[in-house]
Motif scaffolding. Structure first.
Motif, PDB file in Angstrom:
ATOM      1  N   VAL A  99      21.102  25.677 -21.723  1.00 49.99           N
ATOM      2  CA  VAL A  99      22.555  25.559 -21.769  1.00 49.99           C
ATOM      3  C   VAL A  99      23.098  26.060 -23.105  1.00 49.99           C
ATOM      4  O   VAL A  99      24.073  26.823 -23.157  1.00 49.99           O
ATOM      5  CB  VAL A  99      22.984  24.094 -21.518  1.00 49.99           C
ATOM      6  N   ALA A 100      22.474  25.644 -24.206  1.00 50.47           N
ATOM      7  CA  ALA A 100      22.916  26.080 -25.531  1.00 50.47           C
ATOM      8  C   ALA A 100      22.793  27.590 -25.687  1.00 50.47           C
ATOM      9  O   ALA A 100      23.656  28.244 -26.291  1.00 50.47           O
ATOM     10  CB  ALA A 100      22.105  25.369 -26.613  1.00 50.47           C
ATOM     11  N   SER A 101      21.729  28.174 -25.138  1.00 51.37           N
ATOM     12  CA  SER A 101      21.533  29.621 -25.219  1.00 51.37           C
ATOM     13  C   SER A 101      22.618  30.362 -24.443  1.00 51.37           C
ATOM     14  O   SER A 101      23.128  31.397 -24.895  1.00 51.37           O
ATOM     15  CB  SER A 101      20.152  29.994 -24.677  1.00 51.37           C
ATOM     16  N   ALA A 102      22.989  29.837 -23.277  1.00 50.83           N
ATOM     17  CA  ALA A 102      24.057  30.454 -22.489  1.00 50.83           C
ATOM     18  C   ALA A 102      25.393  30.382 -23.227  1.00 50.83           C
ATOM     19  O   ALA A 102      26.170  31.350 -23.221  1.00 50.83           O
ATOM     20  CB  ALA A 102      24.160  29.775 -21.128  1.00 50.83           C
ATOM     21  N   MET A 103      25.666  29.255 -23.868  1.00 45.47           N
ATOM     22  CA  MET A 103      26.908  29.127 -24.628  1.00 45.47           C
ATOM     23  C   MET A 103      26.918  30.082 -25.820  1.00 45.47           C
ATOM     24  O   MET A 103      27.956  30.659 -26.160  1.00 45.47           O
ATOM     25  CB  MET A 103      27.088  27.681 -25.090  1.00 45.47           C
ATOM     26  N   ALA A 104      25.756  30.267 -26.462  1.00 46.62           N
ATOM     27  CA  ALA A 104      25.671  31.201 -27.583  1.00 46.62           C
ATOM     28  C   ALA A 104      25.954  32.633 -27.122  1.00 46.62           C
ATOM     29  O   ALA A 104      26.669  33.385 -27.797  1.00 46.62           O
ATOM     30  CB  ALA A 104      24.292  31.110 -28.237  1.00 46.62           C
ATOM     31  N   GLU A 105      25.386  33.005 -25.969  1.00 49.73           N
ATOM     32  CA  GLU A 105      25.650  34.337 -25.420  1.00 49.73           C
ATOM     33  C   GLU A 105      27.138  34.533 -25.151  1.00 49.73           C
ATOM     34  O   GLU A 105      27.712  35.581 -25.471  1.00 49.73           O
ATOM     35  CB  GLU A 105      24.870  34.532 -24.127  1.00 49.73           C
ATOM     36  N   ALA A 106      27.758  33.541 -24.531  1.00 50.90           N
ATOM     37  CA  ALA A 106      29.181  33.637 -24.209  1.00 50.90           C
ATOM     38  C   ALA A 106      30.024  33.723 -25.475  1.00 50.90           C
ATOM     39  O   ALA A 106      30.962  34.520 -25.562  1.00 50.90           O
ATOM     40  CB  ALA A 106      29.606  32.441 -23.367  1.00 50.90           C
ATOM     41  N   ALA A 107      29.708  32.909 -26.471  1.00 51.74           N
ATOM     42  CA  ALA A 107      30.467  32.907 -27.723  1.00 51.74           C
ATOM     43  C   ALA A 107      30.379  34.254 -28.421  1.00 51.74           C
ATOM     44  O   ALA A 107      31.384  34.769 -28.939  1.00 51.74           O
ATOM     45  CB  ALA A 107      29.953  31.797 -28.636  1.00 51.74           C
ATOM     46  N   GLU A 108      29.185  34.833 -28.427  1.00 43.99           N
ATOM     47  CA  GLU A 108      29.026  36.148 -29.070  1.00 43.99           C
ATOM     48  C   GLU A 108      29.837  37.203 -28.337  1.00 43.99           C
ATOM     49  O   GLU A 108      30.487  38.050 -28.953  1.00 43.99           O
ATOM     50  CB  GLU A 108      27.555  36.537 -29.117  1.00 43.99           C
ATOM     51  N   ARG A 109      29.807  37.170 -27.023  1.00 50.27           N
ATOM     52  CA  ARG A 109      30.546  38.152 -26.239  1.00 50.27           C
ATOM     53  C   ARG A 109      32.060  37.985 -26.415  1.00 50.27           C
ATOM     54  O   ARG A 109      32.797  38.975 -26.533  1.00 50.27           O
ATOM     55  CB  ARG A 109      30.179  38.001 -24.767  1.00 50.27           C
ATOM     56  N   LEU A 110      32.527  36.756 -26.457  1.00 47.91           N
ATOM     57  CA  LEU A 110      33.959  36.500 -26.580  1.00 47.91           C
ATOM     58  C   LEU A 110      34.515  36.912 -27.937  1.00 47.91           C
ATOM     59  O   LEU A 110      35.694  37.257 -28.057  1.00 47.91           O
ATOM     60  CB  LEU A 110      34.247  35.011 -26.348  1.00 47.91           C
ATOM     61  N   THR A 111      33.698  36.859 -28.972  1.00 42.10           N
ATOM     62  CA  THR A 111      34.192  37.097 -30.334  1.00 42.10           C
ATOM     63  C   THR A 111      33.739  38.424 -30.924  1.00 42.10           C
ATOM     64  O   THR A 111      34.190  38.796 -32.011  1.00 42.10           O
ATOM     65  CB  THR A 111      33.734  35.970 -31.272  1.00 42.10           C
ATOM     66  N   ASP A 112      32.881  39.159 -30.224  1.00 45.67           N
ATOM     67  CA  ASP A 112      32.288  40.369 -30.791  1.00 45.67           C
ATOM     68  C   ASP A 112      33.328  41.437 -31.099  1.00 45.67           C
ATOM     69  O   ASP A 112      33.226  42.146 -32.103  1.00 45.67           O
ATOM     70  CB  ASP A 112      31.228  40.926 -29.838  1.00 45.67           C
ATOM     71  N   ALA A 113      34.311  41.595 -30.224  1.00 54.15           N
ATOM     72  CA  ALA A 113      35.300  42.659 -30.391  1.00 54.15           C
ATOM     73  C   ALA A 113      36.614  42.160 -30.990  1.00 54.15           C
ATOM     74  O   ALA A 113      37.585  42.916 -31.066  1.00 54.15           O
ATOM     75  CB  ALA A 113      35.569  43.330 -29.049  1.00 54.15           C
ATOM     76  N   LEU A 143      28.254  22.515 -20.477  1.00 52.06           N
ATOM     77  CA  LEU A 143      28.308  23.960 -20.247  1.00 52.06           C
ATOM     78  C   LEU A 143      29.594  24.350 -19.535  1.00 52.06           C
ATOM     79  O   LEU A 143      30.302  25.278 -19.966  1.00 52.06           O
ATOM     80  CB  LEU A 143      27.103  24.396 -19.414  1.00 52.06           C
ATOM     81  N   GLY A 144      29.917  23.662 -18.443  1.00 54.84           N
ATOM     82  CA  GLY A 144      31.105  24.005 -17.683  1.00 54.84           C
ATOM     83  C   GLY A 144      32.381  23.840 -18.481  1.00 54.84           C
ATOM     84  O   GLY A 144      33.256  24.716 -18.469  1.00 54.84           O
ATOM     85  N   SER A 145      32.496  22.733 -19.191  1.00 59.90           N
ATOM     86  CA  SER A 145      33.692  22.487 -19.984  1.00 59.90           C
ATOM     87  C   SER A 145      33.829  23.509 -21.101  1.00 59.90           C
ATOM     88  O   SER A 145      34.917  24.041 -21.345  1.00 59.90           O
ATOM     89  CB  SER A 145      33.657  21.068 -20.564  1.00 59.90           C
ATOM     90  N   TYR A 146      32.722  23.807 -21.770  1.00 62.59           N
ATOM     91  CA  TYR A 146      32.788  24.795 -22.859  1.00 62.59           C
ATOM     92  C   TYR A 146      33.239  26.159 -22.345  1.00 62.59           C
ATOM     93  O   TYR A 146      34.137  26.790 -22.930  1.00 62.59           O
ATOM     94  CB  TYR A 146      31.434  24.937 -23.563  1.00 62.59           C
ATOM     95  N   LEU A 147      32.628  26.630 -21.265  1.00 61.08           N
ATOM     96  CA  LEU A 147      32.978  27.961 -20.772  1.00 61.08           C
ATOM     97  C   LEU A 147      34.440  28.040 -20.349  1.00 61.08           C
ATOM     98  O   LEU A 147      35.145  29.008 -20.676  1.00 61.08           O
ATOM     99  CB  LEU A 147      32.069  28.340 -19.595  1.00 61.08           C
ATOM    100  N   LEU A 148      34.920  27.030 -19.635  1.00 60.44           N
ATOM    101  CA  LEU A 148      36.321  27.041 -19.208  1.00 60.44           C
ATOM    102  C   LEU A 148      37.275  27.021 -20.397  1.00 60.44           C
ATOM    103  O   LEU A 148      38.272  27.751 -20.428  1.00 60.44           O
ATOM    104  CB  LEU A 148      36.594  25.843 -18.289  1.00 60.44           C
ATOM    105  N   ARG A 149      36.972  26.204 -21.378  1.00 61.94           N
ATOM    106  CA  ARG A 149      37.876  26.081 -22.527  1.00 61.94           C
ATOM    107  C   ARG A 149      37.800  27.295 -23.443  1.00 61.94           C
ATOM    108  O   ARG A 149      38.817  27.738 -24.010  1.00 61.94           O
ATOM    109  CB  ARG A 149      37.560  24.787 -23.277  1.00 61.94           C
ATOM    110  N   ALA A 150      36.616  27.876 -23.594  1.00 65.06           N
ATOM    111  CA  ALA A 150      36.481  29.084 -24.403  1.00 65.06           C
ATOM    112  C   ALA A 150      37.196  30.259 -23.744  1.00 65.06           C
ATOM    113  O   ALA A 150      37.862  31.058 -24.417  1.00 65.06           O
ATOM    114  CB  ALA A 150      35.008  29.403 -24.628  1.00 65.06           C
ATOM    115  N   LEU A 151      37.068  30.372 -22.424  1.00 64.40           N
ATOM    116  CA  LEU A 151      37.779  31.426 -21.701  1.00 64.40           C
ATOM    117  C   LEU A 151      39.287  31.212 -21.765  1.00 64.40           C
ATOM    118  O   LEU A 151      40.060  32.172 -21.891  1.00 64.40           O
ATOM    119  CB  LEU A 151      37.313  31.469 -20.252  1.00 64.40           C
ATOM    120  N   SER A 152      39.723  29.960 -21.689  1.00 63.95           N
ATOM    121  CA  SER A 152      41.151  29.660 -21.809  1.00 63.95           C
ATOM    122  C   SER A 152      41.675  30.086 -23.165  1.00 63.95           C
ATOM    123  O   SER A 152      42.761  30.677 -23.271  1.00 63.95           O
ATOM    124  CB  SER A 152      41.393  28.161 -21.595  1.00 63.95           C
ATOM    125  N   SER A 153      40.916  29.801 -24.215  1.00 64.88           N
ATOM    126  CA  SER A 153      41.321  30.184 -25.560  1.00 64.88           C
ATOM    127  C   SER A 153      41.412  31.700 -25.711  1.00 64.88           C
ATOM    128  O   SER A 153      42.216  32.212 -26.495  1.00 64.88           O
ATOM    129  CB  SER A 153      40.333  29.618 -26.584  1.00 64.88           C
TER     130      SER A 153
END
Length: 279
Positions: A99-113, A143-153
């Motif tokens: 779960v932590a690895s998936a969140m790290a991947e998402a965070a990197e993708r969301l902030t890379d550009a 995991l679910g809460s993080y992804l939804l809230r990160a995408l919302s942000s």
């Protein structure tokens, strides 16, 4: 950077370590999501040596106070002091680790550009790792809460209480990833997912951190919700999160184990009842 001094190129920040890559014989490239400088990739020199001053401070999922120096292509990490040792607690549990690895991947993708740092993305990931490491909530809920809230942000918030196409008040049992949310019966396009009763309300609670409404949810609702969220996240990130494959396999194994245990329990009970009646 001709003419610049070490002091002018140096800066401090707090960061969450997302991942590491080997560099040369003793160094690593550390990818860090920082509070004030966004996504940073820096070289930690000598970190792989047993005598390294960094120790385990720059391992994945750790939170540290950092001092860095701007470089031409990669920054240099000169100091790192641990602040929150989530890495050890997360790495000891396979489900938490995936779960932590998936969140790290998402965070990197969301902030890379991103052109500017988004403090909310750092805060969301820091909070998610804290909850995950301490076992405050189940890993799938974190995991679910993080992804939804990160995408919302990032601008991809889902409105769970109305049809995304016509605005008809819901909740609606249909969800279409490409459309961007729930769809009513009249607007439902081919390929829409059918959600079990109560799932839209559950997803709304996850997105807004209403934990009282999520902790007691049924297993089928939780499973379907995570599937909806991960499909939605990967659609907008335009990338498959490779860590989710390991998480999905782990979840499948757990469900199969539960089914086998339930079947064995039923079989044992049946044999006991049959034996009693035959005596």
């Amino acid at each position: 950077m001709a003419g610049s001094t070490f002091a002018s190129r140096s800066y401090r920040d707090i960061g969450v370590v997302l991942r590491t890559q080997k560099l040369g014989e003793a160094d690593r490239i550390i990818t860090v999501l920082t509070a004030f400088h966004g996504l940073v990739r820096g070289v930690a020199k000598g970190v792989r040596r047993t005598s390294s001053k960094f120790g385990a401070t720059l391992e994945p999922f750790m939170v540290a106070d950092l001092q860095l120096v701007h470089g031409r292509s990669l920054d240099i990490i000169t100091q790192a002091q641990g602040r929150s040792a989530y890495g050890t607690m997360i790495a000891s549990d396979y489900e938490k680790y995936t779960v932590a690895s998936a969140m790290a991947e998402a965070a990197e993708r969301l902030t890379d550009a991103a052109d500017t740092a988004d403090r909310s993305q750092f805060d969301l990931l820091h909070g998610a790792y804290s909850a995950l490491a301490r076992g405050v909530h189940a890993p799938d809920l974190v995991l679910g809460s993080y992804l939804l809230r990160a995408l919302s942000s990032a601008g991809w918030a889902v409105t769970w209480s109305a049809c995304v196409s016509c605005g008809e008040p819901g909740p609606h049992p249909g969800f279409h990833t490409a459309a961007g949310g729930p769809v009513c019966a009249a607007c439902r396009p081919p390929g829409s997912r059918s959600l079990p009763a109560g799932t839209p309300e559950f997803l709304h609670a996850l997105q807004h951190g209403n934990w009282e409404a999520t902790d007691g949810a049924a297993a089928d609702i939780r499973h379907e919700a995570v599937a909806v969220i991960t499909d939605y996240a990967q659609h907008h990130l335009e990338r498959r999160l490779t860590s989710l494959r390991a998480y999905a396999h782990h979840e499948d194994d757990q469900r199969k184990g539960q089914q086998h245990r339930a079947a064995d329990g039923h079989s044992t009970t049946t044999r006991a009842v049959t034996g009693t009646m035959s005596r």
